[in-house]
Design an enzyme around this catalytic site. Structure first.
Site, PDB file in Angstrom:
ATOM      1  N   GLU A   1      -5.812  -8.242  -0.905  1.00 49.09           N
ATOM      2  CA  GLU A   1      -6.641  -7.631   0.336  1.00 49.09           C
ATOM      3  C   GLU A   1      -8.144  -7.422   0.042  1.00 49.09           C
ATOM      4  OE1 GLU A   1      -5.045  -5.250   3.153  1.00 49.09           O
ATOM      5  OE2 GLU A   1      -2.667  -5.897   2.502  1.00 49.09           O
TER       6      GLU A   1
ATOM      7  N   GLU B   1       0.843  -1.345  -0.126  1.00 45.63           N
ATOM      8  CA  GLU B   1      -0.167  -0.088   0.196  1.00 45.63           C
ATOM      9  C   GLU B   1       0.857   1.164  -0.034  1.00 45.63           C
ATOM     10  OE1 GLU B   1      -2.982  -0.478   3.205  1.00 45.63           O
ATOM     11  OE2 GLU B   1      -4.120  -1.346   1.884  1.00 45.63           O
TER      12      GLU B   1
HETATM   13  P1  P53 Z   1      -7.015  -2.513   9.482  1.00 40.40           P
HETATM   14  C1  P53 Z   1      -6.182   2.110   5.386  1.00 40.40           C
HETATM   15  C2  P53 Z   1      -6.921   1.752   4.200  1.00 40.40           C
HETATM   16  C3  P53 Z   1      -6.996   0.705   3.590  1.00 40.40           C
HETATM   17  C4  P53 Z   1      -6.269  -0.516   3.907  1.00 40.40           C
HETATM   18  O1  P53 Z   1      -6.607  -2.604   7.874  1.00 40.40           O
HETATM   19  C5  P53 Z   1      -5.283   0.022   4.972  1.00 40.40           C
HETATM   20  C6  P53 Z   1      -5.404   0.830   5.549  1.00 40.40           C
HETATM   21  C7  P53 Z   1      -4.298   1.019   6.753  1.00 40.40           C
HETATM   22  O2  P53 Z   1      -4.974   0.944   8.016  1.00 40.40           O
HETATM   23  O3  P53 Z   1      -4.611  -1.286   5.410  1.00 40.40           O
HETATM   24  C8  P53 Z   1      -4.490  -2.498   4.859  1.00 40.40           C
HETATM   25  O4  P53 Z   1      -6.009  -3.493  10.004  1.00 40.40           O
HETATM   26  C9  P53 Z   1      -3.041  -3.047   5.097  1.00 40.40           C
HETATM   27  C10 P53 Z   1      -3.135  -4.138   6.264  1.00 40.40           C
HETATM   28  C11 P53 Z   1      -4.304  -4.182   7.116  1.00 40.40           C
HETATM   29  C12 P53 Z   1      -5.641  -3.951   6.182  1.00 40.40           C
HETATM   30  O5  P53 Z   1      -5.625  -3.033   5.279  1.00 40.40           O
HETATM   31  O6  P53 Z   1      -6.708  -1.098   9.762  1.00 40.40           O
HETATM   32  O7  P53 Z   1      -2.343  -3.630   4.018  1.00 40.40           O
HETATM   33  O8  P53 Z   1      -2.089  -4.364   6.828  1.00 40.40           O
HETATM   34  O9  P53 Z   1      -4.305  -4.804   8.119  1.00 40.40           O
HETATM   35  C13 P53 Z   1      -6.776  -3.979   7.093  1.00 40.40           C
HETATM   36  O10 P53 Z   1      -8.466  -2.839   9.431  1.00 40.40           O
END
Ligand code: P53
Length: 478
Positions: A376, A178
């Site tokens: 993801e 990201e």
């Molecule tokens: P969490 C922001 C927006 C979209 C994805 O996020 C993001 C974030 C940062 O928080 O992160 C990604 O755990 C990232 C992972 C993360 C996952 O999305 O905040 O690549 O490390 O855990 C989900 O709910």
């Protein structure tokens, strides 16, 4: 076998990152990473970044879910679901504890040898992110993170070490997770986790961000080039957080505003895929008087190190308007965003928009024409363990069903070349954004709460059997 929309070799699996599940933060010679100095927050309360690991603070990533010692048991469960691949990262600090060490740490290298062997035993393909919010903290203290050009070399050395070591075990790689999060300079979290940068009082945050991001893009290009020399069969991708930005209305100013807002995403993709700094970014730098340092040689490297595929995360879409309208809420990245009345949001305010996934696949493929990989996607939710021990996460099943349906349309109806799909946090882990355990994404429940209490016992949720069947039918039966 059912005739299916998706290719036969479609990479179904799950995704995690080392710092969010391994724990063992100081075991096996591992150094302190940026994730190790972040406390827990919650929705609306940011994680605190402390000056090193301090007494009296709770750091959720230190133990995480102890995958470090339990990975065999967990991989067995992934294999039971039929995973074809497993996306994780290599914790940089297990290999180079300080980031600028001369020699790598053999114990760390051995850990990933064992982990990859365990995956390959079940024919699960490792998909590896080189840098997933895990910069060695020493690089922050001594060099100021990626504001310093020296970090390019440190990253290249780390990448070369692991790509050589695992050249016959790992085929799929991604450079920076990201990488575009940091475009939102209002959040200390993004610059720290992406680039190990703590902004100083009064500094021009945006200029610093662009400089660091460009150094990372150069580092990424060097690694792509080098990786192809190490093993020509490597597939090396970038990783974008793809949050499409919709215009609030058909007012031409809104449409133009959303187009400009998307430059915050495209800049990163354009450099990774096209190998040049886009015209709109150069103009933006010029208009704002930003002095961004790069050489002719850097420009050459960017051209030579373009990626083989685009890995991206997709969780939500956003809505912007050129004007303040009813329902506007402040947003660090775009001034303000508007709650989309046509979609629901998660308990953490992430707007759930399955069609947005098909939309994203389309715009990405139209723009770049190289294979895409959804690395993801998922729903962070509070799960309840019933009296009888079951966890009935129907809301999660519904989320995946809706998103996979749209993903299939992009392949079947729109002709998008899609490599695979790895739902985020296939086993419950520490949230990156909030540091909570109770923002859960998994098919596998882990008994641990936000304060760190719990047995760490693993338990299958209802979605476990559901996802297993999805993989079995190659996405035909949802
Ligand atoms: P969490 C922001 C927006 C979209 C994805 O996020 C993001 C974030 C940062 O928080 O992160 C990604 O755990 C990232 C992972 C993360 C996952 O999305 O905040 O690549 O490390 O855990 C989900 O709910």
């Amino acid at each position: 076998m059912l005739k299916s929309v998706l290719p036969e070799n479609f990479l179904w699996g799950g995704a995690v990152a080392a710092h969010q599940l391994e724990g063992g933060w100081n075991k096996g010679g591992k150094g302190v990473s940026v994730a190790d100095v972040m406390t827990a927050g919650r929705h609306g309360v940011p994680r605190q970044i402390t000056d090193g690991v301090l007494e009296g603070y709770y750091y959720p990533n230190h133990e995480a879910i102890d995958f470090y010692s339990r990975y065999k048991e967990d991989i067995k469960l992934f294999a039971e679901m039929g995973f074809k691949c497993f996306r994780t990262s290599i914790a940089w600090t297990r290999i180079f504890p300080n980031g600028d060490d001369q020699e790598p740490n053999e114990e760390g290298l051995q850990f990933y040898d064992d982990l990859f062997d365990e995956l390959l035993k079940y024919h699960i393909e490792p998909v590896i992110t080189l840098s997933h919010f895990e910069l060695p903290y020493h690089l922050v203290k001594k060099y100021g993170g990626f504001r310093n050009r020296k970090c390019i070399d440190f990253f290249v050395k780390f990448s070369e070490t692991v790509m050589k070591r695992y050249k016959d075990k790992v085929k799929y790689w991604m450079t920076f997770n990201e990488i575009n999060n940091q475009a939102d300079t209002s959040m200390d979290f993004a610059s720290f986790t992406n680039s190990g940068i703590k902004y100083e009082e009064g500094e021009n945050r945006e200029q610093t961000m662009y400089q660091a991001a460009l150094y990372e893009l150069i580092a990424s290009a060097k690694v792509v080039k080098l990786g192809h020399e190490i093993n020509p069969d490597f597939k090396i991708g970038c990783m974008l957080a793809f949050v499409p930005v919709y215009p609030y209305s058909c007012h031409p100013d809104d449409v133009m505003f959303s187009n400009e807002a998307m430059h915050n995403r495209w800049f990163f993709g354009d450099v990774h895929v096209r190998g040049t700094i886009p015209h709109y970014t150069k103009k933006y730098w010029e208009r704002n008087g930003f002095e961004i340092e790069y050489t002719k040689e850097d420009e050459q490297i960017l051209k030579e190190g373009t990626v083989d595929y685009i890995g991206f995360s997709y969780y939500m879409s956003k809505v912007v308007s050129a004007r303040e309208v009813e329902g506007s809420q402040p947003d660090g990245e775009f001034g303000h965003t508007i709650r989309n009345p046509y979609v629901q949001a998660s308990d953490w305010g992430w707007q759930i928009d399955p069609v947005g996934l098909r939309y994203s696949l389309n715009v990405l493929y139209e723009r770049y024409n190289i294979p895409l990989f959804i690395v993801e996607n998922g729903l962070g939710a509070r799960d309840v363990v019933e009296e009888d021990g079951t966890i009935n996460d129907d809301y999660r099943i519904q989320y995946f069903r809706d998103h996979i349906t749209e993903m299939k349309k992009a392949v079947e109806l729109d002709g998008v070349d899609l490599m695979g799909y790895t739902p985020w946090g296939c086993i419950d882990l520490v949230s990156a954004g909030t540091g909570e355990m109770e923002k859960r994404y998994g098919f596998i429940y882990v008994d641990k709460d936000n304060e760190g209490n719990g047995t760490l016992e693993r338990r299958k949720k209802k979605s476990f059997e559901w996802y297993k069947h999805v993989i079995e039918t190659n996405g035909e039966e949802l």
